[in-house]
Write a protein that holds these residues in place. Structure first.
Motif, PDB file in Angstrom:
ATOM      1  N   ARG A  53       0.844  -1.207   0.000  1.00 40.86           N
ATOM      2  CA  ARG A  53       0.000   0.000   0.000  1.00 40.86           C
ATOM      3  C   ARG A  53       0.880   1.258   0.000  1.00 40.86           C
ATOM      4  O   ARG A  53       0.667   2.184  -0.787  1.00 40.86           O
ATOM      5  N   LYS A  54       1.861   1.254   0.875  1.00 43.56           N
ATOM      6  CA  LYS A  54       2.749   2.413   0.991  1.00 43.56           C
ATOM      7  C   LYS A  54       3.602   2.575  -0.259  1.00 43.56           C
ATOM      8  O   LYS A  54       3.779   3.701  -0.758  1.00 43.56           O
ATOM      9  N   VAL A  55       4.110   1.455  -0.782  1.00 47.26           N
ATOM     10  CA  VAL A  55       4.990   1.538  -1.951  1.00 47.26           C
ATOM     11  C   VAL A  55       4.231   2.063  -3.161  1.00 47.26           C
ATOM     12  O   VAL A  55       4.730   2.936  -3.888  1.00 47.26           O
ATOM     13  N   ALA A  56       3.030   1.553  -3.385  1.00 44.68           N
ATOM     14  CA  ALA A  56       2.249   2.005  -4.545  1.00 44.68           C
ATOM     15  C   ALA A  56       1.957   3.499  -4.442  1.00 44.68           C
ATOM     16  O   ALA A  56       2.026   4.228  -5.443  1.00 44.68           O
ATOM     17  N   ARG A  57       1.656   3.971  -3.224  1.00 47.75           N
ATOM     18  CA  ARG A  57       1.402   5.406  -3.047  1.00 47.75           C
ATOM     19  C   ARG A  57       2.667   6.215  -3.318  1.00 47.75           C
ATOM     20  O   ARG A  57       2.615   7.285  -3.945  1.00 47.75           O
ATOM     21  N   GLN A  58       3.812   5.700  -2.881  1.00 52.46           N
ATOM     22  CA  GLN A  58       5.069   6.394  -3.117  1.00 52.46           C
ATOM     23  C   GLN A  58       5.374   6.482  -4.616  1.00 52.46           C
ATOM     24  O   GLN A  58       5.870   7.510  -5.094  1.00 52.46           O
ATOM     25  N   VAL A  59       5.072   5.402  -5.341  1.00 52.04           N
ATOM     26  CA  VAL A  59       5.303   5.410  -6.785  1.00 52.04           C
ATOM     27  C   VAL A  59       4.433   6.470  -7.455  1.00 52.04           C
ATOM     28  O   VAL A  59       4.907   7.267  -8.277  1.00 52.04           O
ATOM     29  N   VAL A  60       3.164   6.517  -7.111  1.00 48.33           N
ATOM     30  CA  VAL A  60       2.248   7.496  -7.704  1.00 48.33           C
ATOM     31  C   VAL A  60       2.716   8.918  -7.406  1.00 48.33           C
ATOM     32  O   VAL A  60       2.751   9.787  -8.295  1.00 48.33           O
ATOM     33  N   ASP A  61       3.093   9.177  -6.163  1.00 50.19           N
ATOM     34  CA  ASP A  61       3.553  10.524  -5.796  1.00 50.19           C
ATOM     35  C   ASP A  61       4.841  10.879  -6.530  1.00 50.19           C
ATOM     36  O   ASP A  61       5.024  12.038  -6.962  1.00 50.19           O
ATOM     37  N   HIS A  62       5.729   9.907  -6.674  1.00 46.37           N
ATOM     38  CA  HIS A  62       6.993  10.154  -7.375  1.00 46.37           C
ATOM     39  C   HIS A  62       6.729  10.480  -8.850  1.00 46.37           C
ATOM     40  O   HIS A  62       7.362  11.389  -9.412  1.00 46.37           O
ATOM     41  N   LEU A  63       5.801   9.762  -9.453  1.00 44.21           N
ATOM     42  CA  LEU A  63       5.482  10.011 -10.852  1.00 44.21           C
ATOM     43  C   LEU A  63       4.823  11.373 -11.043  1.00 44.21           C
ATOM     44  O   LEU A  63       5.003  12.028 -12.075  1.00 44.21           O
ATOM     45  N   ALA A  64       4.065  11.810 -10.046  1.00 42.22           N
ATOM     46  CA  ALA A  64       3.416  13.120 -10.141  1.00 42.22           C
ATOM     47  C   ALA A  64       4.433  14.255 -10.073  1.00 42.22           C
ATOM     48  O   ALA A  64       4.230  15.318 -10.674  1.00 42.22           O
ATOM     49  N   ASP A  65       5.526  14.029  -9.372  1.00 43.88           N
ATOM     50  CA  ASP A  65       6.507  15.101  -9.131  1.00 43.88           C
ATOM     51  C   ASP A  65       7.710  15.051 -10.070  1.00 43.88           C
ATOM     52  O   ASP A  65       8.533  15.970 -10.057  1.00 43.88           O
ATOM     53  N   LEU A 100       6.103   8.031 -18.115  1.00 44.68           N
ATOM     54  CA  LEU A 100       5.224   7.139 -17.370  1.00 44.68           C
ATOM     55  C   LEU A 100       4.331   7.978 -16.471  1.00 44.68           C
ATOM     56  O   LEU A 100       4.813   8.657 -15.566  1.00 44.68           O
ATOM     57  N   SER A 101       3.029   7.930 -16.728  1.00 43.19           N
ATOM     58  CA  SER A 101       2.079   8.650 -15.887  1.00 43.19           C
ATOM     59  C   SER A 101       1.609   7.756 -14.747  1.00 43.19           C
ATOM     60  O   SER A 101       1.734   6.524 -14.798  1.00 43.19           O
ATOM     61  N   ALA A 102       1.060   8.388 -13.726  1.00 47.01           N
ATOM     62  CA  ALA A 102       0.507   7.622 -12.608  1.00 47.01           C
ATOM     63  C   ALA A 102      -0.651   6.753 -13.071  1.00 47.01           C
ATOM     64  O   ALA A 102      -0.817   5.614 -12.615  1.00 47.01           O
ATOM     65  N   GLY A 135      19.263  10.616  -3.884  1.00 50.10           N
ATOM     66  CA  GLY A 135      18.030  10.141  -3.268  1.00 50.10           C
ATOM     67  C   GLY A 135      17.430   8.986  -4.048  1.00 50.10           C
ATOM     68  O   GLY A 135      17.931   8.592  -5.124  1.00 50.10           O
ATOM     69  N   PRO A 136      16.349   8.420  -3.552  1.00 54.50           N
ATOM     70  CA  PRO A 136      15.737   7.261  -4.210  1.00 54.50           C
ATOM     71  C   PRO A 136      15.079   7.652  -5.528  1.00 54.50           C
ATOM     72  O   PRO A 136      14.456   8.705  -5.648  1.00 54.50           O
ATOM     73  N   VAL A 137      15.249   6.785  -6.523  1.00 55.59           N
ATOM     74  CA  VAL A 137      14.606   6.971  -7.826  1.00 55.59           C
ATOM     75  C   VAL A 137      13.987   5.643  -8.237  1.00 55.59           C
ATOM     76  O   VAL A 137      14.322   4.579  -7.705  1.00 55.59           O
ATOM     77  N   LEU A 138      13.071   5.694  -9.187  1.00 57.65           N
ATOM     78  CA  LEU A 138      12.494   4.463  -9.716  1.00 57.65           C
ATOM     79  C   LEU A 138      13.550   3.723 -10.531  1.00 57.65           C
ATOM     80  O   LEU A 138      14.211   4.303 -11.392  1.00 57.65           O
ATOM     81  N   SER A 139      13.709   2.445 -10.241  1.00 62.26           N
ATOM     82  CA  SER A 139      14.793   1.664 -10.832  1.00 62.26           C
ATOM     83  C   SER A 139      14.505   1.310 -12.290  1.00 62.26           C
ATOM     84  O   SER A 139      13.355   1.225 -12.726  1.00 62.26           O
ATOM     85  N   ASP A 140      15.575   1.096 -13.038  1.00 66.57           N
ATOM     86  CA  ASP A 140      15.430   0.629 -14.416  1.00 66.57           C
ATOM     87  C   ASP A 140      14.691  -0.711 -14.460  1.00 66.57           C
ATOM     88  O   ASP A 140      13.894  -0.967 -15.373  1.00 66.57           O
ATOM     89  N   THR A 141      14.970  -1.573 -13.503  1.00 64.34           N
ATOM     90  CA  THR A 141      14.305  -2.872 -13.450  1.00 64.34           C
ATOM     91  C   THR A 141      12.796  -2.699 -13.326  1.00 64.34           C
ATOM     92  O   THR A 141      12.010  -3.358 -14.022  1.00 64.34           O
TER      93      THR A 141
END
Length: 427
Positions: free
Chosen positions: A203-215, A226-228, A261-267
């Motif tokens: 739950r937390k990870v999916a929310r973090q991904v969405v917020d990261h994609l928004a910013d 890649l959109s949310a 800082g943390p970024v979305l991984s290539d994998t």
């Protein structure tokens, strides 16, 4: 034209056949169909072996290949000569993509694509049957959308069928796309809840991904952002065998630490791309709503109906709920494989003269043995719709189960074995 070759334990024969684009205009433009005949090596010379036509799910997916690990194929080859038909527009059957349609205007492409639904697929199959079998009927195995095609086959040409087996593919005979999607969104929500029940930390990870994609401007391997909302589409995998686990293992690799800082991984990004890209199945998005249309337009049904389900709102709710087979107009702006086809998609969504796909009266008098696996928790095909249809087809034997995912036919040999025994009256 045919080509014959051997594989370990199998003999394969490739068939190519020209068929009319529009079966109501046999002298008009023609397209090429591709089908691969597969028979066990020890049965290669048998002349009395029954034929089994396999129709894959979709719309827009090619048939299984003989080298695939599909559990059903190994089982079927014990008793049948199997024909793996690439439905028109898929695989090697005059494939339809942004590249092959590039020479057509939006209007021309939309008119062209109106000839790629189940009614045309069934008429193709009948031409193939007559060429290969003459007047003999064959057996039919339909997976998912292949089951939809089976219902059309029983409506249009039941004389060509000896028996029918369906796995996760009994459609409503009458529902408008709006009714289909009003049933689909609650199923998607239920699968999201099932996912989080197994993996509550996601739950937390999916929310973090969405917020990261928004910013941030995050790019997929193909170069598009890649959109949310497109990330939300990864729920399309949740109905398959192992789908809950696959999404979890994708999310556990979502972020990687960097000096900045943390970024979305290539994998992670490559995994998302594999799940949501329509590059290898553009017809899935282009024709998905039209497979439910009979005499009415879809008018982008999934997008309109989504307004009734605020559980999928990414910006006013804390929880990220995943969608499934819901294709919105914005996808045709975001996916490079679909972007050139946006105008065509709009015209298909507006088309309101789709012919009927099913004949309820003929199905009510059906004389062909039919067995159907109906998955109680199916993400992609509504259980209630399937049960109503099962009661409307004379002699159809339903097998209701929650032991298998939507792809149970390919994942577990017991599904095909059970359907074969049912259609023969052995269980």
């Amino acid at each position: 034209m045919t080509l014959r070759y051997n594989r370990p334990g199998q003999v394969c024969v490739e068939h190519r056949l020209d068929v009319p684009l529009d079966h109501d205009d046999p002298d008009g433009p023609r397209i090429e169909l591709f089908a691969r005949e597969v028979v066990a090596q020890h049965n290669a010379d048998a002349t009395d072996l029954p034929w089994l036509l396999f129709l894959q799910g979709g719309p827009g997916n090619a048939a299984d290949r003989p080298s695939s690990s599909s559990a059903w194929l190994h089982q079927a080859l014990r008793d049948y000569r199997v024909l793996l038909l690439d439905q028109r527009g898929t695989g090697l059957s005059t494939p339809l993509t942004r590249q092959s349609l590039a020479g057509l205007t939006d209007s021309e492409a939309a008119v062209y694509l109106r000839h790629f639904r189940a009614d045309a697929i069934v008429r193709d199959a009948e031409l193939v049957r007559r060429q290969l079998l003459g007047d003999r009927p064959w057996s039919l195995l339909g997976q998912s959308y292949g089951g939809f095609c089976a219902m059309t086959y029983l409506s249009l040409a039941p004389e060509g069928l000896a028996e029918v087996m369906i796995a996760g593919g009994l459609p409503s005979l009458t529902a408008h796309p709006d009714q289909v999607y009003r049933a689909a969104y609650p199923r998607a929500l239920a699968h999201s809840e099932r996912f989080y029940a197994r993996y509550p930390g996601d739950r937390k990870v999916a929310r973090q991904v969405v917020d990261h994609l928004a910013d941030n401007d995050i790019r997929l391997p193909g170069g598009e952002r890649l959109s949310a909302e497109r990330f939300q589409m990864t729920g399309i995998t949740l109905g398959a065998t192992g789908g809950l686990d696959n999404l979890h293992h994708l999310l556990e690799l979502a972020f990687i630490a960097t000096p900045h800082g943390p970024v979305l991984s290539d994998t992670f990004l490559r995994g998302v791309d594999r799940m949501v890209s329509m590059a290898d199945r553009p017809l899935y998005a282009l024709l998905h709503e039209s497979i439910y249309c009979q005499g009415a337009a879809s008018a982008w049904s999934a997008s309109r109906v989504s307004a009734e389900f605020d559980e999928f709102d990414l910006w006013h709710r804390a929880e990220v709920n995943f969608t499934a087979e819901m294709f919105h107009p914005w996808l045709f702006d975001q996916d490079p494989a679909l972007r050139p086809l946006r105008g065509c998609a709009d015209l298909l969504a507006a088309h309101d003269s789709w012919p009927r796909l099913y004949d309820p009266d003929r199905l009510a008098g059906n004389a062909v043995p039919v067995a159907a696996a109906i998955y109680f928790d199916d993400l992609y095909v509504d259980f209630e719709h399937s049960m109503v249809t099962a009661g409307q087809v004379r002699g159809l034997r339903p097998w209701v189960t929650n032991e298998h995912g939507h792809d149970g036919l390919g994942a577990r040999p017991v599904v095909f074995d059970r359907l074969r025994a049912m259609v023969r009256g052995e269980v």
